[in-house]
Design a protein around this motif. Structure first.
Motif, PDB file in Angstrom:
ATOM      1  N   GLY A 180       0.828  -1.213   0.000  1.00 43.20           N
ATOM      2  CA  GLY A 180       0.000   0.000   0.000  1.00 43.20           C
ATOM      3  C   GLY A 180       0.856   1.254   0.000  1.00 43.20           C
ATOM      4  O   GLY A 180       0.572   2.227  -0.707  1.00 43.20           O
ATOM      5  N   PHE A 181       1.933   1.225   0.772  1.00 41.09           N
ATOM      6  CA  PHE A 181       2.896   2.344   0.771  1.00 41.09           C
ATOM      7  C   PHE A 181       3.430   2.568  -0.646  1.00 41.09           C
ATOM      8  O   PHE A 181       3.496   3.698  -1.131  1.00 41.09           O
ATOM      9  N   GLY A 182       3.824   1.483  -1.299  1.00 46.01           N
ATOM     10  CA  GLY A 182       4.379   1.581  -2.642  1.00 46.01           C
ATOM     11  C   GLY A 182       3.371   2.171  -3.610  1.00 46.01           C
ATOM     12  O   GLY A 182       3.677   3.082  -4.382  1.00 46.01           O
ATOM     13  N   PHE A 183       2.144   1.677  -3.528  1.00 42.33           N
ATOM     14  CA  PHE A 183       1.105   2.111  -4.463  1.00 42.33           C
ATOM     15  C   PHE A 183       0.757   3.590  -4.261  1.00 42.33           C
ATOM     16  O   PHE A 183       0.645   4.350  -5.225  1.00 42.33           O
ATOM     17  N   THR A 184       0.589   4.018  -3.011  1.00 43.12           N
ATOM     18  CA  THR A 184       0.185   5.411  -2.756  1.00 43.12           C
ATOM     19  C   THR A 184       1.349   6.373  -2.985  1.00 43.12           C
ATOM     20  O   THR A 184       1.154   7.474  -3.489  1.00 43.12           O
ATOM     21  N   GLY A 185       2.567   5.929  -2.614  1.00 44.83           N
ATOM     22  CA  GLY A 185       3.719   6.810  -2.783  1.00 44.83           C
ATOM     23  C   GLY A 185       4.042   7.074  -4.251  1.00 44.83           C
ATOM     24  O   GLY A 185       4.550   8.131  -4.604  1.00 44.83           O
ATOM     25  N   TYR A 186       3.696   6.111  -5.081  1.00 47.78           N
ATOM     26  CA  TYR A 186       4.001   6.204  -6.513  1.00 47.78           C
ATOM     27  C   TYR A 186       3.336   7.420  -7.162  1.00 47.78           C
ATOM     28  O   TYR A 186       3.838   7.976  -8.117  1.00 47.78           O
ATOM     29  N   LEU A 187       2.169   7.827  -6.632  1.00 45.98           N
ATOM     30  CA  LEU A 187       1.436   8.946  -7.249  1.00 45.98           C
ATOM     31  C   LEU A 187       2.032  10.305  -6.879  1.00 45.98           C
ATOM     32  O   LEU A 187       1.909  11.272  -7.625  1.00 45.98           O
ATOM     33  N   LEU A 188       2.674  10.376  -5.719  1.00 42.50           N
ATOM     34  CA  LEU A 188       2.991  11.683  -5.146  1.00 42.50           C
ATOM     35  C   LEU A 188       3.870  12.596  -6.006  1.00 42.50           C
ATOM     36  O   LEU A 188       3.675  13.809  -5.987  1.00 42.50           O
ATOM     37  N   PRO A 189       4.851  12.082  -6.791  1.00 41.88           N
ATOM     38  CA  PRO A 189       5.638  13.002  -7.632  1.00 41.88           C
ATOM     39  C   PRO A 189       4.784  13.689  -8.694  1.00 41.88           C
ATOM     40  O   PRO A 189       5.197  14.683  -9.263  1.00 41.88           O
ATOM     41  N   TRP A 190       3.590  13.133  -8.964  1.00 37.04           N
ATOM     42  CA  TRP A 190       2.628  13.749  -9.872  1.00 37.04           C
ATOM     43  C   TRP A 190       3.200  13.941 -11.270  1.00 37.04           C
ATOM     44  O   TRP A 190       2.994  14.964 -11.913  1.00 37.04           O
ATOM     45  N   ASP A 191       3.952  12.959 -11.734  1.00 34.41           N
ATOM     46  CA  ASP A 191       4.372  12.988 -13.134  1.00 34.41           C
ATOM     47  C   ASP A 191       3.536  11.968 -13.908  1.00 34.41           C
ATOM     48  O   ASP A 191       2.628  11.353 -13.348  1.00 34.41           O
ATOM     49  N   GLN A 192       3.824  11.825 -15.183  1.00 36.14           N
ATOM     50  CA  GLN A 192       3.007  10.946 -16.017  1.00 36.14           C
ATOM     51  C   GLN A 192       3.018   9.506 -15.521  1.00 36.14           C
ATOM     52  O   GLN A 192       2.003   8.843 -15.485  1.00 36.14           O
TER      53      GLN A 192
END
Lengths: 313, 359
Positions: free
Chosen positions: B134-146
């Motif tokens: 879950g950490f991996g999945f949610t953290g992946y969005l945070l840089p907000w790139d494509q």
């Protein structure tokens, strides 16, 4: 079980030889493995006696060994430095397993709590207050969290970018600007959809003789695409799982196709599924030709992964 | 100096029983003695502490809103002194964490250490694994790139395929019918508040269950041998744990320095030419959904929800499926065969996903 107590007197088969000064617990089995026999007298010393050599420990606090007193010297000498105290180590559950204790220590129940019904009353009331506090909050908290999740559809017409350079049957991604208010933030960003100027043949394939109708959630038709329109607009969102698909002129197997890089769904120029996991054809969007020949669309989005087109925005 | 220290120690000890605490923390008997194989759990705790620390550092500069997330990440990467290092460690730390979880579970499985009386230790561990993913999945969005935007778009779309609650769950995570600005806020709060709290809580349970049951020790050897080689947790296991932590630290920083984080274009529903792909440890699930047998409405449910759900259910109930108390791997052929099949499947699917990238 055995009545092993510190200070118990220890007897050999022939005579009394001393008393128990310590018991030793095995850290792995968490059982008593040895007792330490302190022999009195001038030859006084302490010896480690394996628990297997204890034949009896009676209720009068007398421990009897299986050996004769002459054999005591075969036991190793006890050296305190080689041991830790029980409280210095972490032997989980050792209290339950050790068969040495000096009886259960008791703690009195307070006067005020002696009445069982009174105690039950307070327990129940504590729970009831918790429920009373939590329940009224449940609904506001739920509403608070789901506030942005269900919003009405936006049926505004948006104008697409220039479509004059389109060649027949060659789809092109055409950009447009969209303004969205999400919570506290109003953003304008660029989106794009696939626009194709169909030949008669492709037009037939797309419309199959019938206009494409769009229904709102309640079964009312809010728009019909005119099959005679010069262009057809297909949503840029793959109906499989929502990726953005591409137009390929040279697919190894199918030639000119729409191709989604995510899960490899393949559609022909009319949007029909040729291969891959997609559950339905590409979504055609509500389209009209506005003043000056500009192409206008309703930027509807449909739930991915469904056989039916279920509008979500 | 030593005198002063001892006085302070005694003063505190008198009040809170430091010696008792030391006993609890350090003097736990380990049958068969210390081993490097037992260091994975501690190493994972260490990586988590690194992730928490670098995560807090990142929050000094990161702005979790759709109009600033990308810019602030870019600032951290490109302008901020050593921002690239902190972000790099956090980024690679997440991958190392997932690998660590895999190794830890493998070790426990091969040693048969999930068997009675350690079932609850294992089950709490599986929950921890889900939290880490879950950490991996949610953290992946945070840089907000494509990369971030599209992986999340597809990931949440898969959740949507769960029966009855799927639509609600997906909308709840997105904060709307489609991914957007509020999705970022929700993923952020899940990533930095909810999951850390959950992880700390479940980890406490994991450790508590473990201490209650005690370490399993080697899977072979007589009782006499195990007793003879018995050691307490301190000092040799602690030493081995620290050595492994040091190696893990070097690996993470080495990766962070050698392979800096790359930021793609800012997130946008406009696809550009980026081909969406999840983080590598989700690739096998991604590949699964490409197969014809998982096509269509029902196929997606089977491949995206049912199968992963069954794997998790299988992992949770493992101690009740393999109930034979035998711990030696050579005598647990069914268990070992299951493990090999599962691992081979995951590896093959991952390789297939990588192989078809260029298409």
């Amino acid at each position: 079980m055995m009545n092993l107590k510190i200070k118990s007197r220890v007897r050999c088969t022939d005579r009394e030889v001393g008393e128990v000064s310590h018991v030793v617990v095995n850290a792995v089995t968490k059982e008593i493995s040895h007792l330490v026999l302190a022999t009195g007298g001038s030859a006084g010393g302490q010896r480690l006696v394996p628990i297997e050599d204890v034949s009896e420990a009676d209720s009068n606090g007398v421990v009897t060994l299986r050996r004769a007193s002459s054999e005591l010297s075969s036991y190793p000498a006890f050296s305190r430095e080689e041991f830790l105290e029980l409280k210095e180590v972490e032997l989980a559950g050792v209290e339950r397993r050790l068969h040495v204790h000096s009886g259960e220590p008791l703690v009195p129940i307070p006067h005020l709590e002696k009445d069982v019904s009174r105690r039950t009353f307070f327990t129940n009331f504590t729970n009831a207050i918790g429920v009373v506090l939590a329940l009224p909050l449940l609904y506001p908290v739920l509403r608070y969290l789901i506030h942005p999740m269900y919003i009405p559809f936006n049926n505004n017409w948006l104008t697409l970018g220039d479509v004059s350079t389109l060649e027949p049957d060659k789809p092109k991604l055409i950009k447009f600007m969209k303004t969205v208010k999400e919570g506290y933030l109003t953003r304008e960003f660029q989106k794009s959809h696939w626009v194709v100027k169909p030949s008669e043949e492709l037009r037939k394939k797309i419309y199959e003789g019938e206009p494409v109708e769009f229904e709102d959630g309640k079964g009312r038709v809010y728009w019909k695409n005119d099959p005679e329109d010069a262009v057809v607009v297909m949503s840029g969102k793959c109906p499989h799982l929502g990726c953005a698909f591409k137009w390929k002129e040279n697919h190894k197997r199918f030639g000119k196709v729409f191709w989604c890089p995510c899960h490899l769904s393949i559609y022909d120029a009319s949007g029909k599924v040729l291969d891959g996991p997609a559950p339905r054809r590409l979504d055609i969007l509500p389209t009209r030709i506005g003043p000056g020949g500009k192409v206008e669309i309703i930027d509807a989005e449909f739930k991915a992964g469904k056989t039916e087109m279920i509008r979500i925005i | 100096m030593g005198d002063v220290f001892k006085k302070i120690y005694d003063w505190v000890d008198e009040r809170i029983d430091l010696k008792g605490l030391e006993a609890k923390m350090l003097r736990e008997p380990m049958p068969g003695g210390s081993r490097y194989a037992y260091a994975f759990g501690s190493a994972l705790l260490f990586v988590f502490i690194m992730q928490a620390t670098t995560g807090i550092f990142l929050m000094f500069y990161y702005a979790p809103t759709a109009d600033h997330a990308y810019e602030s990440t870019k600032f951290i990467l490109e302008e901020l002194s050593f921002g690239w290092l902190i972000l790099g460690i956090h980024n690679w730390g997440s991958s190392v964490m997932v690998v660590g979880v895999l190794f830890h579970m493998l070790q426990v499985f091969i040693w048969g250490a999930y068997k009675k009386p350690r079932e609850m230790v294992w089950m709490a561990g599986v929950v921890l694994m889900l939290i880490v993913l879950g950490f991996g999945f949610t953290g992946y969005l945070l840089p907000w790139d494509q990369r971030a935007f599209w992986a999340t778009t597809v990931g949440v779309e898969i959740m949507d395929k769960a029966p009855i609650v799927g639509d609600f769950m997906a909308r709840f995570l997105r904060g709307g019918p489609v991914p957007g600005a509020l999705t970022l806020n929700r993923f952020f709060v899940i990533h930095v508040m909810i999951l850390p709290a959950a992880l700390v809580g479940v980890f406490a349970l994991h450790l508590f269950f473990f201490r209650k049951a005690g370490p399993a020790g080697p899977f072979s050897g007589t009782k006499q041998e195990l007793e003879k080689k018995m050691e307490y947790f301190f000092p040799r296991q602690v030493y081995k744990d620290i050595v492994v932590m040091g190696i893990v630290f070097l690996i993470i920083t080495g990766l962070a320095v050698s392979f800096p984080v790359e930021l793609l274009d800012e997130a946008s529903p406009e696809p550009t030419d980026y081909n969406p792909e999840p983080e590598w440890y989700f690739l096998f699930l991604f590949q699964l959904l490409r197969f014809p047998m998982f096509a269509g409405e029902f196929g997606e449910f089977v491949g995206g929800i049912l199968l992963p759900g069954l794997i998790v259910a299988f992992l949770i109930s493992l101690p009740f499926i393999f109930r034979n108390p035998e711990r030696h791997p050579k005598k647990r052929l069914v268990g070992m065969a299951t493990l090999v099949i599962l691992l081979t499947g995951i590896v093959v699917l991952t390789l297939l996903a990588i192989a078809s990238r260029s298409e």
